[in-house]
Write a protein that holds these residues in place. Sequence first.
Motif, mmCIF file in Angstrom:
data_model
loop_
_atom_site.group_PDB
_atom_site.id
_atom_site.type_symbol
_atom_site.label_atom_id
_atom_site.label_comp_id
_atom_site.label_asym_id
_atom_site.label_seq_id
_atom_site.Cartn_x
_atom_site.Cartn_y
_atom_site.Cartn_z
ATOM 1 N N ALA A 1 33.095 -19.331 34.665
ATOM 2 C CA ALA A 1 33.091 -19.201 33.677
ATOM 3 C C ALA A 1 33.920 -18.691 32.281
ATOM 4 O O ALA A 1 34.663 -18.953 31.763
ATOM 5 C CB ALA A 1 31.442 -19.846 32.490
ATOM 6 N N ARG A 2 34.231 -17.543 33.038
ATOM 7 C CA ARG A 2 35.377 -16.875 32.563
ATOM 8 C C ARG A 2 35.989 -17.016 32.518
ATOM 9 O O ARG A 2 37.354 -17.080 31.603
ATOM 10 C CB ARG A 2 34.878 -14.999 33.605
ATOM 11 N N GLY A 3 36.698 -17.865 33.640
ATOM 12 C CA GLY A 3 38.100 -18.487 33.594
ATOM 13 C C GLY A 3 38.144 -19.082 32.318
ATOM 14 O O GLY A 3 37.281 -19.937 31.938
ATOM 15 N N HIS A 4 39.693 -20.169 32.527
ATOM 16 C CA HIS A 4 40.367 -20.754 31.556
ATOM 17 C C HIS A 4 39.717 -22.093 32.258
ATOM 18 O O HIS A 4 40.914 -22.737 32.754
ATOM 19 C CB HIS A 4 41.768 -20.078 30.820
ATOM 20 N N ASN A 5 38.631 -23.231 32.703
ATOM 21 C CA ASN A 5 39.285 -24.302 33.075
ATOM 22 C C ASN A 5 38.161 -24.795 32.456
ATOM 23 O O ASN A 5 36.720 -24.398 30.931
ATOM 24 C CB ASN A 5 38.182 -23.522 35.090
ATOM 25 N N GLU A 6 37.238 -26.380 33.565
ATOM 26 C CA GLU A 6 36.635 -27.531 32.051
ATOM 27 C C GLU A 6 35.221 -26.585 32.103
ATOM 28 O O GLU A 6 35.190 -27.017 31.627
ATOM 29 C CB GLU A 6 37.418 -28.323 33.026
ATOM 30 N N GLY B 1 23.368 -34.803 16.922
ATOM 31 C CA GLY B 1 24.727 -34.474 17.588
ATOM 32 C C GLY B 1 24.521 -34.907 19.255
ATOM 33 O O GLY B 1 23.866 -35.494 19.536
ATOM 34 N N LYS B 2 25.272 -34.860 19.579
ATOM 35 C CA LYS B 2 25.346 -34.364 21.199
ATOM 36 C C LYS B 2 25.309 -32.885 21.485
ATOM 37 O O LYS B 2 26.210 -32.353 21.611
ATOM 38 C CB LYS B 2 26.822 -35.155 21.508
ATOM 39 N N HIS B 3 24.728 -32.812 22.853
ATOM 40 C CA HIS B 3 24.491 -31.634 22.881
ATOM 41 C C HIS B 3 23.962 -31.282 24.426
ATOM 42 O O HIS B 3 23.082 -32.202 25.086
ATOM 43 C CB HIS B 3 22.670 -30.463 22.176
ATOM 44 N N GLN B 4 25.408 -30.585 25.299
ATOM 45 C CA GLN B 4 24.480 -30.564 26.442
ATOM 46 C C GLN B 4 23.925 -29.462 26.903
ATOM 47 O O GLN B 4 24.180 -27.889 25.955
ATOM 48 C CB GLN B 4 26.194 -30.411 27.064
ATOM 49 N N ILE B 5 22.712 -29.018 26.959
ATOM 50 C CA ILE B 5 22.224 -27.945 27.976
ATOM 51 C C ILE B 5 22.476 -27.705 29.247
ATOM 52 O O ILE B 5 22.639 -28.273 30.322
ATOM 53 C CB ILE B 5 20.920 -28.718 28.113
ATOM 54 N N VAL B 6 22.811 -26.338 29.633
ATOM 55 C CA VAL B 6 23.286 -25.646 30.711
ATOM 56 C C VAL B 6 22.609 -24.277 31.420
ATOM 57 O O VAL B 6 22.035 -23.690 30.437
ATOM 58 C CB VAL B 6 25.257 -24.746 30.394
ATOM 59 N N LEU B 7 22.095 -24.427 32.224
ATOM 60 C CA LEU B 7 20.903 -23.851 32.788
ATOM 61 C C LEU B 7 22.598 -23.287 33.897
ATOM 62 O O LEU B 7 23.104 -23.464 34.787
ATOM 63 C CB LEU B 7 20.234 -24.336 34.074
ATOM 64 N N LEU B 8 22.172 -21.651 33.413
ATOM 65 C CA LEU B 8 23.516 -20.956 34.138
ATOM 66 C C LEU B 8 23.158 -20.085 35.434
ATOM 67 O O LEU B 8 22.017 -18.420 35.104
ATOM 68 C CB LEU B 8 23.787 -20.320 32.717
ATOM 69 N N LEU C 1 29.864 -10.312 29.720
ATOM 70 C CA LEU C 1 31.308 -10.851 30.169
ATOM 71 C C LEU C 1 32.343 -11.773 29.145
ATOM 72 O O LEU C 1 32.255 -12.867 29.910
ATOM 73 C CB LEU C 1 30.933 -10.847 30.917
ATOM 74 N N ASP C 2 31.997 -11.869 27.750
ATOM 75 C CA ASP C 2 32.030 -12.731 27.045
ATOM 76 C C ASP C 2 31.695 -14.614 27.391
ATOM 77 O O ASP C 2 32.041 -15.280 27.301
ATOM 78 C CB ASP C 2 33.917 -13.307 27.079
ATOM 79 N N ILE C 3 30.524 -14.850 28.359
ATOM 80 C CA ILE C 3 30.074 -15.655 28.304
ATOM 81 C C ILE C 3 28.430 -15.859 27.126
ATOM 82 O O ILE C 3 28.181 -15.157 27.236
ATOM 83 C CB ILE C 3 29.781 -16.179 29.328
ATOM 84 N N PRO C 4 29.029 -17.012 26.583
ATOM 85 C CA PRO C 4 27.497 -17.335 25.406
ATOM 86 C C PRO C 4 26.069 -17.483 26.246
ATOM 87 O O PRO C 4 26.272 -17.963 26.773
ATOM 88 C CB PRO C 4 28.229 -17.948 24.768
ATOM 89 N N ILE C 5 25.039 -17.000 25.580
ATOM 90 C CA ILE C 5 23.264 -16.628 26.291
ATOM 91 C C ILE C 5 22.570 -16.634 25.697
ATOM 92 O O ILE C 5 23.180 -15.821 24.520
ATOM 93 C CB ILE C 5 23.562 -15.981 27.816
ATOM 94 N N ASP C 6 21.694 -17.880 25.843
ATOM 95 C CA ASP C 6 20.799 -17.493 24.788
ATOM 96 C C ASP C 6 19.705 -17.168 24.628
ATOM 97 O O ASP C 6 19.378 -16.838 25.898
ATOM 98 C CB ASP C 6 20.338 -19.848 23.963
ATOM 99 N N ILE C 7 18.754 -16.679 23.387
ATOM 100 C CA ILE C 7 17.177 -16.343 24.002
ATOM 101 C C ILE C 7 16.844 -17.284 23.733
ATOM 102 O O ILE C 7 16.388 -17.256 21.965
ATOM 103 C CB ILE C 7 17.452 -14.680 23.345
#
Length: 249
Positions: free
Chosen positions: A52-57, A37-44, A13-19
Amino acid sequence: MDDKLTITRIKLLDIPIDILTPEDFEERIESLTKDGGKHQIVLLDLMGLLKARGHNEFGKCVRQASLVVPVSNLIIKGAHFMKKPEPRRYMPFEFIIRLLGVLEKHGQSVYFIGSRISEIQKAAKNLRDSFPGLQLVGRCAGYYRKDEERDIILAVKKASPTLLLAGRGLPGKDRWILTHEKDFNPGLYLYSGDCFDIFAGKKRKPSCSSWEKGIEWMPDLLRHPWLIYRIFPILYYDILLLFNKIRKE
């Protein structure tokens, strides 16, 4: 270590997900800590994916993250339905434990921020006992006054941890990291709302069996029946998947 290690990234749904496989876990984390580098990790989870599909922060936060790890069984099922490579699902608690283990192995450091003072103190003690080789370079409770934030950000920057582990009590949750990332030194940043409550023993982590079955949410529903409203985002998610599949076919 192969510095050219790449992780497969799909879009749902146009949201990135890593394998991220268990076999690649340590190498991937080590590569992020060493590239300057600076790396944020997101537990989604599912609600996060929809938000996250919206145009928001939050959407910006997810799209800019260096590692997006699914924690919802519905995300895995969605990838399967869309005939995409299926990512590995991690329990947040176990992901963080594995992450801290990698950092300890390589003599690296962590800074805790969030939760109440009593919880973060207990969490820090328990994690020091579990990871004696991990450097705890600082901790700070959440729910702080706005006028304290500048000094807190400065303290994190001076400590320069390999990992900034954040929990409840921060304005904006995951977005707090994105907002202040420019003020931090290179490293890893991870937000997990329940992490310090679980580490402090205040909250139980889901059982392995309920997690594997994808019913880890049942105890919360039994205690708080009004959470049944979550069925509506799930139905919306199913409709979005079906619409996208029809459109692509």
